[in-house]
Design a protein around this motif. Structure first.
Motif, PDB file in Angstrom:
ATOM      1  N   GLY A 113      44.179  19.295  60.954  1.00 37.20           N
ATOM      2  CA  GLY A 113      44.237  20.669  60.447  1.00 37.20           C
ATOM      3  C   GLY A 113      45.135  20.672  59.216  1.00 37.20           C
ATOM      4  N   ASP A 150      35.058  14.142  67.813  1.00 37.78           N
ATOM      5  CA  ASP A 150      36.134  14.825  67.085  1.00 37.78           C
ATOM      6  C   ASP A 150      37.161  15.265  68.119  1.00 37.78           C
ATOM      7  N   GLU A 174      34.740  23.918  59.106  1.00 36.91           N
ATOM      8  CA  GLU A 174      34.015  23.389  60.272  1.00 36.91           C
ATOM      9  C   GLU A 174      32.555  23.113  59.899  1.00 36.91           C
ATOM     10  N   GLN A 225      39.051  27.861  72.199  1.00 35.16           N
ATOM     11  CA  GLN A 225      38.192  27.747  71.019  1.00 35.16           C
ATOM     12  C   GLN A 225      36.701  27.816  71.363  1.00 35.16           C
ATOM     13  N   TYR A 247      38.873  28.353  58.778  1.00 39.32           N
ATOM     14  CA  TYR A 247      38.626  27.307  59.779  1.00 39.32           C
ATOM     15  C   TYR A 247      37.116  27.120  59.981  1.00 39.32           C
ATOM     16  N   HIS A 276      48.567  19.537  72.621  1.00 37.46           N
ATOM     17  CA  HIS A 276      47.763  18.504  71.951  1.00 37.46           C
ATOM     18  C   HIS A 276      47.500  17.306  72.839  1.00 37.46           C
ATOM     19  N   GLY A 324      42.795  16.519  66.813  1.00 35.64           N
ATOM     20  CA  GLY A 324      42.916  17.739  66.008  1.00 35.64           C
ATOM     21  C   GLY A 324      44.328  18.224  65.741  1.00 35.64           C
ATOM     22  N   PRO A 325      45.270  17.292  65.443  1.00 31.51           N
ATOM     23  CA  PRO A 325      46.630  17.769  65.181  1.00 31.51           C
ATOM     24  C   PRO A 325      46.704  18.486  63.837  1.00 31.51           C
ATOM     25  N   ASN A 326      47.716  19.290  63.670  1.00 27.14           N
ATOM     26  CA  ASN A 326      47.900  20.026  62.425  1.00 27.14           C
ATOM     27  C   ASN A 326      49.047  19.445  61.632  1.00 27.14           C
ATOM     28  N   TYR A 385      33.020  17.643  70.415  1.00 20.58           N
ATOM     29  CA  TYR A 385      34.315  18.214  70.060  1.00 20.58           C
ATOM     30  C   TYR A 385      35.148  18.411  71.311  1.00 20.58           C
ATOM     31  N   THR A 423      38.462  20.527  72.428  1.00 19.60           N
ATOM     32  CA  THR A 423      39.605  21.421  72.181  1.00 19.60           C
ATOM     33  C   THR A 423      39.820  22.233  73.459  1.00 19.60           C
ATOM     34  N   HIS A 462      40.176  14.675  62.679  1.00 17.08           N
ATOM     35  CA  HIS A 462      40.021  16.026  62.125  1.00 17.08           C
ATOM     36  C   HIS A 462      41.338  16.799  62.048  1.00 17.08           C
ATOM     37  N   HIS A 468      34.808  30.149  68.975  1.00 16.06           N
ATOM     38  CA  HIS A 468      34.660  29.539  67.645  1.00 16.06           C
ATOM     39  C   HIS A 468      33.470  28.571  67.624  1.00 16.06           C
ATOM     40  N   PHE A 469      33.428  27.658  68.590  1.00 19.20           N
ATOM     41  CA  PHE A 469      32.352  26.668  68.568  1.00 19.20           C
ATOM     42  C   PHE A 469      31.006  27.293  68.881  1.00 19.20           C
TER      43      PHE A 469
HETATM   44  N1  ARG Z   1      43.363  21.676  64.438  1.00 16.84           N
HETATM   45  C1  ARG Z   1      42.700  22.452  65.428  1.00 16.84           C
HETATM   46  C2  ARG Z   1      43.718  23.151  66.310  1.00 16.84           C
HETATM   47  O1  ARG Z   1      44.870  22.751  66.365  1.00 16.84           O
HETATM   48  C3  ARG Z   1      41.780  21.645  66.303  1.00 16.84           C
HETATM   49  C4  ARG Z   1      40.642  20.975  65.567  1.00 16.84           C
HETATM   50  C5  ARG Z   1      39.499  20.657  66.477  1.00 16.84           C
HETATM   51  N2  ARG Z   1      38.362  20.140  65.793  1.00 16.84           N
HETATM   52  C6  ARG Z   1      37.526  20.889  65.060  1.00 16.84           C
HETATM   53  N3  ARG Z   1      36.542  20.286  64.441  1.00 16.84           N
HETATM   54  N4  ARG Z   1      37.652  22.171  64.988  1.00 16.84           N
HETATM   55  O2  ARG Z   1      43.384  24.091  66.965  1.00 16.84           O
END
Ligand code: ARG
Length: 571
Positions: free
Chosen positions: A156, A114, A318, A342, A314, A128, A117-119, A336, A338, A154, A345-346
């Protein structure tokens, strides 16, 4: 590397004969003029055998030499191994005939990766870059060593930011079309979309009413309410087109274009599983899972799985995504990528998985990376201090390469654009991945784009040069003579590259093989400067040199493939 194991076994048996037990592992020597491999085993045996390391080393190496290796001890107790020409020549023969140049397949797991991870509705920015390019390389590494890998971008596309964008758009455009099917579909392109998020986000910080509306829209969207859902789909399609364009330039691509939203059908499973295990607690209207452990030395806040407004967060998507991945792909590892912000979070999510028995058969790995900085050591920004968009960043690097190419008379005009892109992307990727992922680095365009030194263009140029020699040489008979010391060093660098591709995979650290590929290219360069390959009169020597550089080319092409950079025909 079988021959190394052979020597290691010989040493191991000899140590046994001396009355001790030790695992011997030979490492590449950092003094190639002295020896090829070495071990410090005599130092660790010193206490057990109650003798000085050098005495032990001398006893071990006694009568060890054979037709393939020289083994000798040096003060204060190193054991050095030097391959004899006969052995090196056998190795060259093996590497030459192996399209993987000795890189072993060591694994065949099912891996899901994964990255990117763009939004949606936000332009890609410098932040990014690393997830996309390091992720692409880790994916390729995983595959190359034998795994069965699926990649997922993945997106966002499901959180509050969507509510904010939709609320913003509905104020600017007449969106009746999406809700009632009447009127015309409003027309907005990606650039217009991209302007909305920052505005809405800033406004939500000062305008309570607007914020509440955005939150409400988020909940409605998550319930797939018509109108909001259709509008969201439109936004998503426009965004994906833009994202794909940039990823294509970076040679980054995915099997799965899923997003947070695709985990929606699995959200109920999250709550079922968590409730069944009694893991959900209520706190100020929100639902949370406590993930603290007694052994924690730093604060570990609970994971919030439902906000007080009833929205999925989020963390919720996840967990739902993990459940869906386990059901649909049964991965043995999920990786993953990032940035390191983060980590918490993970950490929390992985803890919930282990408490709830989600993904019991999958290893969960979070690879983090540091920031891309400017020369001032602070995150790379535009000249006036704004966010640096990824498309602008790529343009800047391409520009620098274009300027260099324009100075070169030999390049035809219609080639320049494509070349500037190929070289620019290589400059950018190499400049990034020569660093250990979790380290910050300085984005130094003139340095990255230089054709000399440790750079992407230098690597491409090495392959182009080998291609040109091989073209001029036409056909040749493979031959495996060790012509000179430089030849020897190239072969050792080939071995090191093969080993380091596997190490890079094991450590999730592309910098390891990128560095070795550079060392290999630079040893080729030394050979090339000292030896006139094409004019060599001794036929066997000439053929051997051509055989060798063709093997180097195979290795460097693997490097390019792993980094996902193109090799120009000319440069
Ligand atoms: N969209 C998220 C961001 O911009 C990153 C996603 C990473 N992947 C995940 N499974 N959380 O921070």
């Amino acid at each position: 590397m079988k021959f190394l194991e052979e020597v290691e076994n010989l040493l191991h048996n000899k140590i046994k004969k001396l009355g001790a037990e030790a695992n011997v592992s030979l490492s590449f020597s950092d003094r190639p003029e002295l020896c090829d491999f070495q071990t410090n085993v005599a130092f660790s045996l010193s206490k057990i055998l109650k003798k000085s390391p050098i005495m032990i080393a001398n006893e071990i190496v006694e009568n060890m030499e054979n037709e393939n290796f020289e083994i000798f001890a040096v003060a204060p107790g190193f054991i050095n191994v030097k391959l004899k020409d006969k052995m090196l020549s056998k190795i060259l023969e093996e590497l030459y005939s192996d399209p993987r140049v000795g890189i072993e397949k060591i694994e065949n797991k099912k891996v899901l990766i994964d990255y990117g991870g763009p939004n949606i509705a936000k332009p890609l920015h410098v932040g990014h870059l690393r997830s996309a390019i390091i992720g692409e390389t880790i994916k390729r590494l995983c595959r190359f060593v034998g795994n069965d890998v699926t990649s997922d971008v993945h997106l966002g596309d499901w959180g509050l930011q969507m509510g904010l964008v939709i609320a913003g758009i509905m104020e600017k455009y007449d969106c009746k079309y999406f809700f009632t099917g009447e009127g015309e579909k409003p027309c907005f392109d990606f650039e217009e979309l991209a302007g909305i998020y920052p505005e809405s986000s800033a406004r939500s910080k000062v305008d309570e009413e607007f914020k509440a509306r955005a939150k409400e829209i988020t909940v409605k969207l998550q319930q797939k309410e018509k109108g909001y859902y259709d509008l969201w789909n439109e936004i998503k399609n426009i965004s994906i087109d833009d994202i794909k364009k940039i990823y294509k330039i970076l040679n980054v691509d995915f099997e799965l274009w899923n997003g947070e939203s695709d985990s929606e059908p699995y959200i109920k499973n999250v709550f079922e599983i968590l409730s069944e295990k009694n893991l959900i607690e209520k706190s100020e209207g929100a639902e949370i899972v406590n993930v603290e452990r007694e052994t924690d030395t730093s604060p570990m806040p609970p994971l919030i799985v439902r906000s007080s407004a009833g929205a999925e967060l989020y963390a919720t998507t996840e967990l739902a995504t993990i459940i869906s991945r386990v059901q649909n792909y049964s991965p043995e590892e999920i990786i993953y990528l990032t940035d390191n912000r983060q980590s918490l979070h993970f950490n929390q999510v992985f803890r919930v998985c282990s408490l709830a028995g989600i993904a019991e058969n999958a290893k969960l790995t979070h690879i983090t990376f540091g920031t891309v900085n400017g020369k001032d050591g602070k995150p790379f920004k535009t000249r006036d201090g704004g966010t640096m968009y990824l498309s602008d960043l790529i343009e800047m690097v391409k520009d620098a390469c274009r300027k260099k190419l324009l100075e070169n008379q030999k390049i035809e005009d219609d080639q320049i654009e494509k070349l500037a892109e190929q070289i620019g992307i290589s400059a950018l990727k190499f400049g990034d991945m020569i660093n250990y992922p979790s380290k910050d680095y300085i984005f130094d365009i003139p340095k990255f784009c230089s054709f000399e030194g440790k750079t992407g263009p230098y690597m491409q140029y090495s392959i182009v040069r080998i291609n040109s020699i091989l073209d001029k040489a036409k056909d040749f008979e493979p031959c495996f003579e060790i012509v000179n010391q430089e030849t020897r060093e190239v072969i050792i660098n080939l071995l090191k590259f093969a080993k380091d591709v596997v190490c890079a995979y094991r450590d999730y650290a592309p910098n390891i093989f990128v560095q070795s590929a550079y060392n290999l290219a630079s040893s080729f360069s030394t050979l090339y400067n000292k030896t006139n390959i094409l004019n060599e009169v001794d036929k066997n020597k000439r053929n051997s040199l051509l055989t060798l550089i063709k093997t180097v080319k195979t290795a460097l092409q693997i490097f390019a493939e792993l980094l996902a950079i193109d090799i120009p025909k000319k440069m």
